[in-house]
Scaffold this active site. Sequence first.
Site, PDB file in Angstrom:
ATOM      1  N   SER A  22      35.022 -42.762  20.188  1.00 52.20           N
ATOM      2  CA  SER A  22      34.491 -41.439  20.570  1.00 52.20           C
ATOM      3  C   SER A  22      33.617 -40.840  19.480  1.00 52.20           C
ATOM      4  CB  SER A  22      35.634 -40.490  20.928  1.00 52.20           C
ATOM      5  OG  SER A  22      36.575 -40.422  19.870  1.00 52.20           O
ATOM      6  N   ASN A 108      46.845 -36.510  18.342  1.00 52.08           N
ATOM      7  CA  ASN A 108      46.911 -35.738  19.592  1.00 52.08           C
ATOM      8  C   ASN A 108      46.933 -34.229  19.349  1.00 52.08           C
ATOM      9  OD1 ASN A 108      47.025 -38.270  20.625  1.00 52.08           O
ATOM     10  ND2 ASN A 108      49.145 -38.148  21.367  1.00 52.08           N
ATOM     11  N   THR A 153      17.040  -6.712  50.638  1.00 50.04           N
ATOM     12  CA  THR A 153      18.233  -7.344  51.208  1.00 50.04           C
ATOM     13  C   THR A 153      17.670  -8.394  52.166  1.00 50.04           C
ATOM     14  OG1 THR A 153      18.402  -5.788  53.040  1.00 50.04           O
ATOM     15  CG2 THR A 153      19.638  -5.213  51.061  1.00 50.04           C
ATOM     16  N   HIS A 154      18.298  -9.530  52.228  1.00 51.04           N
ATOM     17  CA  HIS A 154      17.790 -10.661  53.028  1.00 51.04           C
ATOM     18  C   HIS A 154      16.371 -11.039  52.620  1.00 51.04           C
ATOM     19  CE1 HIS A 154      21.144  -9.517  55.696  1.00 51.04           C
ATOM     20  NE2 HIS A 154      20.700  -8.292  55.522  1.00 51.04           N
ATOM     21  N   SER A 275      -0.956 -27.380  34.088  1.00 52.04           N
ATOM     22  CA  SER A 275      -0.913 -28.582  34.910  1.00 52.04           C
ATOM     23  C   SER A 275      -1.907 -29.607  34.352  1.00 52.04           C
ATOM     24  CB  SER A 275      -1.288 -28.226  36.351  1.00 52.04           C
ATOM     25  OG  SER A 275      -1.848 -29.341  37.015  1.00 52.04           O
ATOM     26  N   LYS A 281      -3.814 -23.629  36.579  1.00 48.67           N
ATOM     27  CA  LYS A 281      -2.375 -23.367  36.680  1.00 48.67           C
ATOM     28  C   LYS A 281      -1.731 -22.826  35.424  1.00 48.67           C
ATOM     29  CE  LYS A 281       0.166 -25.051  39.735  1.00 48.67           C
ATOM     30  NZ  LYS A 281       0.996 -24.253  40.624  1.00 48.67           N
ATOM     31  N   ASN A 283       2.273 -22.303  34.902  1.00 44.93           N
ATOM     32  CA  ASN A 283       3.515 -22.477  35.662  1.00 44.93           C
ATOM     33  C   ASN A 283       4.733 -21.864  34.960  1.00 44.93           C
ATOM     34  OD1 ASN A 283       2.276 -23.958  37.734  1.00 44.93           O
ATOM     35  ND2 ASN A 283       2.390 -25.837  36.509  1.00 44.93           N
ATOM     36  N   GLN A 320      40.009 -37.927  26.278  1.00 40.36           N
ATOM     37  CA  GLN A 320      38.895 -38.086  25.348  1.00 40.36           C
ATOM     38  C   GLN A 320      37.573 -37.722  26.042  1.00 40.36           C
ATOM     39  OE1 GLN A 320      38.733 -41.212  22.242  1.00 40.36           O
ATOM     40  NE2 GLN A 320      37.178 -42.171  23.520  1.00 40.36           N
ATOM     41  N   LYS A 323      35.336 -33.983  25.973  1.00 39.41           N
ATOM     42  CA  LYS A 323      34.423 -33.380  24.994  1.00 39.41           C
ATOM     43  C   LYS A 323      32.979 -33.303  25.448  1.00 39.41           C
ATOM     44  CE  LYS A 323      37.645 -34.779  21.745  1.00 39.41           C
ATOM     45  NZ  LYS A 323      38.307 -35.407  22.926  1.00 39.41           N
TER      46      LYS A 323
HETATM   47  N1  ARG Z   1      39.488 -39.584  20.225  1.00 38.29           N
HETATM   48  C1  ARG Z   1      40.721 -39.148  20.786  1.00 38.29           C
HETATM   49  C2  ARG Z   1      40.432 -38.044  21.819  1.00 38.29           C
HETATM   50  O1  ARG Z   1      39.408 -37.467  21.728  1.00 38.29           O
HETATM   51  C3  ARG Z   1      41.616 -38.609  19.720  1.00 38.29           C
HETATM   52  C4  ARG Z   1      43.041 -38.681  20.073  1.00 38.29           C
HETATM   53  C5  ARG Z   1      43.491 -40.097  20.069  1.00 38.29           C
HETATM   54  N2  ARG Z   1      44.894 -40.194  20.394  1.00 38.29           N
HETATM   55  C6  ARG Z   1      45.427 -41.332  20.817  1.00 38.29           C
HETATM   56  N3  ARG Z   1      46.679 -41.288  21.116  1.00 38.29           N
HETATM   57  N4  ARG Z   1      44.715 -42.396  21.003  1.00 38.29           N
HETATM   58  O2  ARG Z   1      41.223 -37.772  22.680  1.00 38.29           O
END
Ligand code: ARG
Length: 455
Positions: A22, A108, A153-154, A275, A281, A283, A320, A323
Amino acid sequence: MKLWSGRFTADLDKTAEAFNDSLPFDGAMYAQDIRGSIAHCTMLGRCSIISEAESNTIRAALECILADIENGILEIKNAEDIHSFVENELVLRIGDTGKKLHTARSRNDQVATDFRLYLRDAIDEELALIKALVKTLCDRAEQETDTALPAYTHMQKAQPTTLAHYLLAYANMFMRDADRLTDCRKRLNVMPLGSGACVATTFPVDRALTAKLLGFDGVTENSLDGVSDRDFAIEYLSCAAQTVLHLSRINEEFVYWSGEEFGFISLPDEYSTGSSIMPQKKNPDVNELLRGKSGRVVGDLVSLLTLMKGLPLAYNKDMQEDKEPVFDAANTLRMCLRVFTGFLQKVGFDRERMKRAAAGGYSCATECADYLAAKGVPFRTAHEITGKLVLYCVNSKKSLQELSVEEYKTFSPLFEADVKAAVDVTNAVKRRTVIGGCAPDETKRQIAAIRKKLG
Ligand code: ARG
């Protein structure tokens, strides 16, 4: 170097490794990860879980790592994730002492903490950007409290209002967005560290101390929930989606206002493009993008909702995937807010075009009905009489303002000379002094109220 190689005899398959890593995206949380680790090792030292000397060595090295990343000396690469990257680098720099940092912690609870810190920082930035946008709306509105504009309206002309009133409608939406973000911040500002992998740590940690060092208002109450909760991220994405939705609405207005048929605004050169084939144009690309970007942020929200649906306790690697949508939404939102505030400072308003449009479409028919109702005619009857009057106007190709008092009188004896003033656009606006109305003084009051809230 993996953080977990002990029980393995073969290396991870290269494709599986790239799939698992990641770092390409969670590297964005390096500052939050290091801040979290500094607080954690400070607490470990104070609680004598590691020695004060070890704690100081780790903290100093972490501070150097942070500075080196920020100065571009240290490149974030070659690790599974940002947590592994920082720890590997720490061990490279201070040897075995660095290996003590992860005492009483799991990735975690670490990642859950980093993620909250990241969002808290993003929210603080976004709140400032939303406030700057609302301030700009107020600044522009202040100059336009007498600028008549049709309200629709509308998408049909309904009644006259002012440009200030229109802009303030959006200021109210963005103020609610700021309220929502502030509220979301409160709920996310509790610390999961101490939850360990899932059932909490056995070390005598002082969770309250770490939380205080990191600016959290408290700690999570249940470790299983602490490591697996992503409600705060969903809530954040929902706030972000709501804000981009508001941006998409106001930018839709600017897109059609910029067209020749409306001609209510002139696009600033700094915020429009041309354009490649049509030389004439200019835009509204920026406004269209602001409208379009809402799609991806709404997608980010749906993506996280779908990710979390049906996930059992506690941590699952699926998470994971939380993110990228959050980072994407935060980056998109910040960029949209910045560019739109810049646009708004520069956009030109054509007051004459707006005023002419405000009188069209029999937009003062309600004034006429209200005129009769104020003289004791039941509103429904007044509505009916005015409807006939409008039909007469349509057939004789006249506006309500062009009709003579005599013509009015053929529809009701209650019409007198002052009906002409009643159907005047400026007067129609001025009469709406009720709270929330478009009368210039009331609009000024609304601006003052918003400014007061902005602080
Ligand atoms: N890269 C992991 C995530 O974003 C970090 C946590 C990893 N934990 C694990 N038990 N593999 O979730």
